[in-house]
Design a protein around this motif. Structure first.
Motif, PDB file in Angstrom:
ATOM      1  N   PRO A 173       0.774  -1.231   0.010  1.00  0.00           N
ATOM      2  CA  PRO A 173      -0.012   0.103  -0.039  1.00  0.00           C
ATOM      3  C   PRO A 173       0.929   1.287   0.039  1.00  0.00           C
ATOM      4  N   ASN A 174       2.168   1.031   0.455  1.00  0.00           N
ATOM      5  CA  ASN A 174       3.038   2.259   0.325  1.00  0.00           C
ATOM      6  C   ASN A 174       3.885   2.488  -0.728  1.00  0.00           C
ATOM      7  N   LEU A 175       3.593   1.521  -1.682  1.00  0.00           N
ATOM      8  CA  LEU A 175       4.489   1.593  -2.945  1.00  0.00           C
ATOM      9  C   LEU A 175       4.085   2.898  -3.563  1.00  0.00           C
ATOM     10  N   TYR A 176       2.982   3.449  -3.792  1.00  0.00           N
ATOM     11  CA  TYR A 176       2.870   4.840  -4.295  1.00  0.00           C
ATOM     12  C   TYR A 176       1.878   5.612  -3.410  1.00  0.00           C
ATOM     13  N   SER A 177       2.079   7.006  -3.712  1.00  0.00           N
ATOM     14  CA  SER A 177       1.216   7.982  -2.710  1.00  0.00           C
ATOM     15  C   SER A 177       0.090   8.155  -3.183  1.00  0.00           C
ATOM     16  N   PHE A 178      -0.915   8.243  -2.494  1.00  0.00           N
ATOM     17  CA  PHE A 178      -2.298   8.730  -3.010  1.00  0.00           C
ATOM     18  C   PHE A 178      -2.218  10.578  -3.321  1.00  0.00           C
ATOM     19  N   ALA A 179      -2.438  10.661  -4.492  1.00  0.00           N
ATOM     20  CA  ALA A 179      -2.472  11.921  -5.055  1.00  0.00           C
ATOM     21  C   ALA A 179      -3.761  12.835  -5.117  1.00  0.00           C
ATOM     22  N   ARG A 180      -4.034  13.501  -4.204  1.00  0.00           N
ATOM     23  CA  ARG A 180      -5.349  14.240  -4.595  1.00  0.00           C
ATOM     24  C   ARG A 180      -5.510  15.263  -5.608  1.00  0.00           C
ATOM     25  N   GLU A 181      -4.284  16.063  -5.834  1.00  0.00           N
ATOM     26  CA  GLU A 181      -4.314  16.766  -6.958  1.00  0.00           C
ATOM     27  C   GLU A 181      -3.580  15.752  -8.218  1.00  0.00           C
ATOM     28  N   HIS A 182      -3.717  16.381  -9.528  1.00  0.00           N
ATOM     29  CA  HIS A 182      -3.016  15.728 -10.583  1.00  0.00           C
ATOM     30  C   HIS A 182      -2.607  17.006 -11.460  1.00  0.00           C
ATOM     31  N   GLY A 183      -1.918  16.578 -12.429  1.00  0.00           N
ATOM     32  CA  GLY A 183      -1.477  17.443 -13.524  1.00  0.00           C
ATOM     33  C   GLY A 183      -2.628  17.247 -14.772  1.00  0.00           C
ATOM     34  N   GLU A 184      -2.113  17.921 -15.797  1.00  0.00           N
ATOM     35  CA  GLU A 184      -3.195  17.911 -16.888  1.00  0.00           C
ATOM     36  C   GLU A 184      -2.613  16.895 -18.065  1.00  0.00           C
ATOM     37  N   TYR A 185      -2.487  15.617 -18.038  1.00  0.00           N
ATOM     38  CA  TYR A 185      -1.895  14.620 -18.922  1.00  0.00           C
ATOM     39  C   TYR A 185      -2.491  13.210 -18.755  1.00  0.00           C
ATOM     40  N   PHE A 186      -2.602  12.692 -19.996  1.00  0.00           N
ATOM     41  CA  PHE A 186      -2.945  11.296 -19.750  1.00  0.00           C
ATOM     42  C   PHE A 186      -1.822  10.524 -19.848  1.00  0.00           C
ATOM     43  N   LEU A 187      -1.737   9.231 -19.555  1.00  0.00           N
ATOM     44  CA  LEU A 187      -0.487   8.295 -19.372  1.00  0.00           C
ATOM     45  C   LEU A 187      -0.666   6.928 -20.126  1.00  0.00           C
ATOM     46  N   PHE A 188       0.282   6.583 -20.718  1.00  0.00           N
ATOM     47  CA  PHE A 188       0.204   5.057 -21.210  1.00  0.00           C
ATOM     48  C   PHE A 188       1.519   4.267 -20.788  1.00  0.00           C
ATOM     49  N   ILE A 189       1.314   3.367 -19.914  1.00  0.00           N
ATOM     50  CA  ILE A 189       2.680   2.628 -19.595  1.00  0.00           C
ATOM     51  C   ILE A 189       2.484   1.031 -19.920  1.00  0.00           C
ATOM     52  N   GLY A 190       3.618   0.529 -20.526  1.00  0.00           N
ATOM     53  CA  GLY A 190       3.361  -0.755 -20.980  1.00  0.00           C
ATOM     54  C   GLY A 190       4.542  -1.168 -22.113  1.00  0.00           C
ATOM     55  N   ARG A 191       4.209  -2.138 -22.837  1.00  0.00           N
ATOM     56  CA  ARG A 191       5.127  -2.499 -24.078  1.00  0.00           C
ATOM     57  C   ARG A 191       4.591  -1.911 -25.367  1.00  0.00           C
ATOM     58  N   VAL A 192       5.347  -1.630 -26.183  1.00  0.00           N
ATOM     59  CA  VAL A 192       4.871  -1.417 -27.524  1.00  0.00           C
ATOM     60  C   VAL A 192       4.825  -2.767 -28.251  1.00  0.00           C
ATOM     61  N   SER A 193       3.546  -2.998 -28.501  1.00  0.00           N
ATOM     62  CA  SER A 193       2.993  -4.037 -29.216  1.00  0.00           C
ATOM     63  C   SER A 193       1.731  -4.009 -29.974  1.00  0.00           C
ATOM     64  N   PRO A 194       1.362  -4.530 -31.069  1.00  0.00           N
ATOM     65  CA  PRO A 194       0.198  -4.272 -31.683  1.00  0.00           C
ATOM     66  C   PRO A 194      -1.142  -4.379 -30.774  1.00  0.00           C
ATOM     67  N   GLU A 195      -1.166  -5.249 -29.887  1.00  0.00           N
ATOM     68  CA  GLU A 195      -2.435  -5.644 -28.838  1.00  0.00           C
ATOM     69  C   GLU A 195      -2.674  -4.658 -27.844  1.00  0.00           C
ATOM     70  N   LYS A 196      -1.475  -4.043 -27.493  1.00  0.00           N
ATOM     71  CA  LYS A 196      -1.314  -2.857 -26.478  1.00  0.00           C
ATOM     72  C   LYS A 196      -2.067  -1.519 -27.023  1.00  0.00           C
ATOM     73  N   ARG A 197      -2.133  -1.236 -28.132  1.00  0.00           N
ATOM     74  CA  ARG A 197      -2.782   0.025 -29.036  1.00  0.00           C
ATOM     75  C   ARG A 197      -2.351   1.304 -28.319  1.00  0.00           C
ATOM     76  N   ILE A 198      -1.010   1.549 -28.674  1.00  0.00           N
ATOM     77  CA  ILE A 198      -0.722   2.781 -28.206  1.00  0.00           C
ATOM     78  C   ILE A 198      -1.253   3.698 -29.380  1.00  0.00           C
ATOM     79  N   ASP A 199      -1.624   3.294 -30.403  1.00  0.00           N
ATOM     80  CA  ASP A 199      -2.229   4.242 -31.478  1.00  0.00           C
ATOM     81  C   ASP A 199      -3.601   4.919 -30.984  1.00  0.00           C
ATOM     82  N   ARG A 200      -4.475   3.950 -30.128  1.00  0.00           N
ATOM     83  CA  ARG A 200      -5.613   4.278 -29.789  1.00  0.00           C
ATOM     84  C   ARG A 200      -5.312   5.300 -28.786  1.00  0.00           C
ATOM     85  N   ALA A 201      -4.336   5.051 -27.816  1.00  0.00           N
ATOM     86  CA  ALA A 201      -4.279   5.982 -26.856  1.00  0.00           C
ATOM     87  C   ALA A 201      -3.803   7.488 -27.281  1.00  0.00           C
ATOM     88  N   ILE A 202      -3.238   7.485 -28.376  1.00  0.00           N
ATOM     89  CA  ILE A 202      -2.637   8.771 -28.905  1.00  0.00           C
ATOM     90  C   ILE A 202      -3.952   9.340 -29.602  1.00  0.00           C
TER      91      ILE A 202
END
Length: 345
Positions: free
Chosen positions: A161-190
């Protein structure tokens, strides 16, 4: 309880960067040690653990195209385990099916967690040949192609539970984390980020097998404004990005067995927008800790409405369902189950 955890040697435990299986093995091992169990970890020699470490290679060995040297060290690992097997109450394998012939002949109770996809054609005859090996799925969705197998339960992944901190405030961006591969669909995220008018950070590794796909299909999309490809990222960088993202995009096009990054986001209080594939409906509560979508139109709409999701609900869903303590307790129940099974009674 005396427990052996058997990890692949492809990444150290925990991995330096990408490596979901080894990361989960680390969280489970350290939590079992914390709870007072005597744990031995069979993993690469550069692993970091409070458990007793037994290794067949000094360093982890991420597979390279045409290089099968990893097989030799996994065979040594299995022999090391066989020599010590009677010292354990239970052996927990995470090595796919490599150990099946050995495990079938062990007197020690054992169980195997399957971390990958199970809808591949060669797996059907394999699992029919080993119908009694006790298995654990990481989602109910994952096991559907092999519903006849000897499933002992489903255990969703968990994080400290302490691996990450709970952030009440956030920035103004979306995030993709993973592998580059056809099934992960980075193109959709973009496309989702562009249509929502949001910046998109992409933290993704490119395996050799996916390099041509990256160059041909993804690299041309990176020229669009607001799209920033970071590449493979380490734990501290991932933490910073996850904690302050407006939302994590998970637009997968395959039956993802789990998707560890989704619960990493929830741990931070960051909502997730994900396609309804694989384990997604088991992890996300639509409208509570994110949105579950079926097409790009729904995904864009979800991105435009993401402020409706209360970040406190995201963190609360993580604390209720996806902690390392909850994961360890679920596995301990399965360990007792296989120990008490008639063949080991």
């Amino acid at each position: 309880m005396k427990i052996a955890q058997v990890s692949p040697l492809f990444e150290r435990v925990p991995p330096r960067a990408y490596g979901g299986t080894e990361r989960v093995i680390s969280y489970l091992t350290e939590e079992l040690v914390r709870q007072g169990h005597e744990v031995t970890l069979f993993a690469s020699g550069d692993s970091i653990t409070q458990a007793k470490l037994i290794s067949s290679t000094e360093k982890s060995m991420r597979p390279q195209a045409g290089d099968n040297s990893w097989m030799a060290y996994h065979i040594i690992q299995m022999e090391q385990l066989a020599e010590l097997a009677n010292q354990f109450d239970v052996i927990h394998f995470h090595t796919d099916y490599l150990h099946f012939p050995l495990a079938r002949r062990l007197a020690t109770p054992h169980v195997t967690t399957l971390h990958g996809r199970l809808d591949l054609p060669e797996l059907l005859p394999l699992y029919r040949h080993f119908p009694t090996n006790p298995l654990v799925s990481i989602s109910d969705s994952q096991r559907k192609p092999l519903n006849f197998a000897n499933w002992q339960g489903t255990v969703h992944h968990g994080l400290p539970p302490n691996l990450y901190s709970f952030a009440r405030e956030h920035g103004e961006y979306f995030l993709f984390i993973g592998r580059v591969s056809p099934e992960k669909r980075i193109d959709r995220a973009i496309e989702i980020a562009q249509k929502c008018g949001m910046r998109l950070y992409i933290g993704a590794k490119v395996d050799c097998a996916d390099e041509a796909y990256f160059i041909e299909s993804i690299k041309p999309l990176l020229k669009f404004p607001g799209i920033e490809f970071i590449g493979e990222i380490g734990e501290s960088e991932k933490r910073e990005l996850l904690e302050h993202a407006t939302a994590l995009l998970f637009p997968i096009d395959w039956p993802e067995p789990f998707g560890l990054v989704m619960i990493e986001a929830l741990c931070c209080g960051t909502p997730v927008i994900a396609y309804r594939n694989g384990s997604v409906p088991e992890i996300l509560e639509d409208g509570v800790n994110g949105f579950v979508v079926t097409n790009q139109e729904e995904a864009v709409s979800a991105g435009q409405r993401i402020q409706m999701i209360d970040r406190k609900n995201c963190r609360a869903s993580f604390e209720k369902r996806f902690t390392a303590e909850r994961m360890a307790q679920a596995y301990l129940e399965i360990y007792r189950k296989v120990i008490d099974a008639p063949m080991h009674a």
